[in-house]
Enzyme design. Structure first.
Site, PDB file in Angstrom:
ATOM      1  CB  SER A  73      84.354   7.171  83.913  1.00 21.57           C
ATOM      2  OG  SER A  73      83.371   7.966  84.546  1.00 21.57           O
ATOM      3  CG  ASP A 367      88.561  12.666  88.638  1.00 21.37           C
ATOM      4  OD1 ASP A 367      87.421  12.590  89.151  1.00 21.37           O
ATOM      5  OD2 ASP A 367      88.844  12.121  87.557  1.00 21.37           O
ATOM      6  CG  HIS A 370      85.723   9.720  88.075  1.00 15.54           C
ATOM      7  ND1 HIS A 370      86.304  10.641  87.221  1.00 15.54           N
ATOM      8  CD2 HIS A 370      84.757   9.113  87.367  1.00 15.54           C
ATOM      9  CE1 HIS A 370      85.713  10.568  86.036  1.00 15.54           C
ATOM     10  NE2 HIS A 370      84.763   9.655  86.094  1.00 15.54           N
TER      11      HIS A 370
END
Ligand SMILES: *[C@@H]1O[C@H](CO)[C@@H](O)[C@H](O)[C@H]1NC(C)=O
Ligand SMILES: *[C@@H]1O[C@H](CO)[C@@H](O)[C@H](O)[C@H]1NC(C)=O
Ligand SMILES: *[C@@H]1O[C@H](CO)[C@@H](O)[C@H](O)[C@H]1NC(C)=O
Length: 403
Positions: A73, A367, A370
């Site tokens: 991610s 978040d 991340h």
């Protein structure tokens, strides 16, 4: 149309449905850091093996060097929008993308990711995700990364595009390139290209998230070796296809991310990092550089840039103001302690409500896991210039400049 309930302490918990505040232009920050970069560059010139230095007479702007991206991610540009998975592995909902793209592209950030900035520094357009690449064309590179992916096929199996499948997708692209450009030109493209990887973090999260019994079978050391060996197998496969220049991220400082701080607080009523995760990432970060030194000896022409992402993030968490941030431990978007308990967007986990910070420019984390776009720009700049504190062997700039 999902309904987002957003409230934030800066806003006296008034419910707002959209954000109107602007963000500081990134250019401003680039200036602020330019003298740091000058010093960092000097450091890297002294610390970098001569072979990694590009000839000053070369004008890399004129050379075409493609960028291929694989991993998790940290690099996923929205590939997981196209697979059958759960919202835990997707970021294609507001407020992701709010700072730059102004719509949720699927990137796990408020804006651009490190590969987006590296492409920009190298005068390349945004590198297309695998599922768009066929339309856009492959000559500038392709991004195969998938949120949640690990180097083991078992990692979040069935929910992500694991690294081996990403490699298979890369090989399909190579086949099409050969058909289109012929062998000579595609060999040239593949050997001059830079291959970026962010992989490993999920291999250490998945066993706990899925109640796997893997640590009854293997010691932590053995497991880390298996993760790293599967990763270096993929590097070797890309080398066989002609790849020579690799830019490799260490895992995140797992356990010290907002999500794990919140877990620890819930589980133990104590603040700090959740050590069992942090330790695994640290072990990986110690073992992988040694492996890369060996690979460099074994594979002729193999060049790499190792980014100690673990240390780079840890240092910002510990000293946010040194890097132009106000908040290092708490996420911009989420809920609960450290805004770490449920993820941003309100569609994940048990929480339907979440907070969104007012000025994302103050935050290291967007978040609960991340980084923000602002942090990503800093990481990309460190990597590009080869800051000797966190980048080993070549700078990514020199990888692009190497013939
Ligand atoms: C893992 O175990 C915990 C505690 O027994 C349970 O609450 C959770 O649902 C389990 N998770 C999965 C993915 O099986
Ligand atoms: C790669 O991972 C698998 C588990 O997915 C493991 O059985 C295998 O031994 C690993 N390969 C290497 C070279 O470590
Ligand atoms: C948790 O820690 C706080 C502060 O140290 C204390 O006031 C509180 O009573 C503790 N709660 C529990 C459930 O132990």
């Amino acid at each position: 149309m999902p309904r987002y309930i957003v409230y934030s302490p800066e806003n006296n918990y008034k419910i707002v449905s959209a954000r109107t505040t602007g963000h500081k232009p990134l250019l401003e920050m680039a200036n602020l850091y330019s003298y740091v970069h000058a010093l960092a560059l000097l450091g890297s010139l002294l610390a970098t093996p001569a072979l990694c230095l590009a000839d000053d007479n070369h004008d890399y702007h004129k050379k075409h060097v493609a960028l291929f991206v694989l991993g998790d991610s940290i690099f996923d540009p929205g590939n997981n929008n196209y697979i059958n998975t759960t919202p835990d592995f997707q970021a294609n909902f507001w407020p992701y993308g709010e700072s730059f793209f102004k719509y949720p592209t699927g990137r796990f950030s408020d804006g651009r990711l490190v590969p987006d900035f590296i492409a920009q520094f190298a005068n390349l357009p945004l590198i297309p995700g695998y599922f768009q690449a066929e339309q856009v064309g492959f000559v500038n590179g392709v991004n195969f990364a998938s949120g949640g992916a690990g180097s083991l096929v078992e990692t979040f199996s069935g929910l992500v595009i694991d690294l081996k499948t990403q490699l298979q997708n890369f090989k399909k692209v190579v086949k099409q390139l050969r058909g289109k450009l012929g062998d000579k030109e595609s060999n040239q493209l593949l050997s001059s290209a830079v291959y970026m990887f962010s992989i490993g973090s999920n291999d250490y999260l998945s066993p706990y998230a899925t109640n796997s019994t893997i640590f009854n079978t293997y010691t932590k050391e053995e497991y880390v070796d298996i993760v790293i060996d599967n990763f270096t197998d993929v590097i070797k496969e890309i080398y066989k296809e002609g790849g020579r220049k690799f830019a490799i991220f260490s895992p995140l400082p797992l356990g010290c991310l907002p999500y794990y701080r919140a877990l620890k607080l819930q589980q133990t009523n104590q603040t700090g990092c959740l050590e069992k995760f942090r330790v695994l990432a640290e072990m990986h970060n110690k073992a992988l550089p040694k492996k890369l030194v060996k690979l460099e000896k074994a594979l002729q022409g193999f060049k790499y840039s190792y980014f100690d992402f673990f240390t780079a993030i840890t240092d910002i968490i510990d000293h946010p103001s040194r890097y132009g941030f106000k908040v290092g431990k708490t996420a911009c978007c989420g809920s609960g302690p450290y805004r770490g308990l449920s993820s941003c967007g309100g569609t994940r986990g048990q929480y339907k409500e979440y907070e969104l910070c007012k000025d994302v420019g103050n935050y290291l984390f967007f978040d609960n896991v991340h980084p923000t776009e602002k942090s990503n720009l800093q990481f990309a700049t460190l990597l590009w210039n080869g800051d000797s504190n966190v980048v080993r062997s070549c700078s990514v700039k020199s990888l692009f400049e190497l013939v």
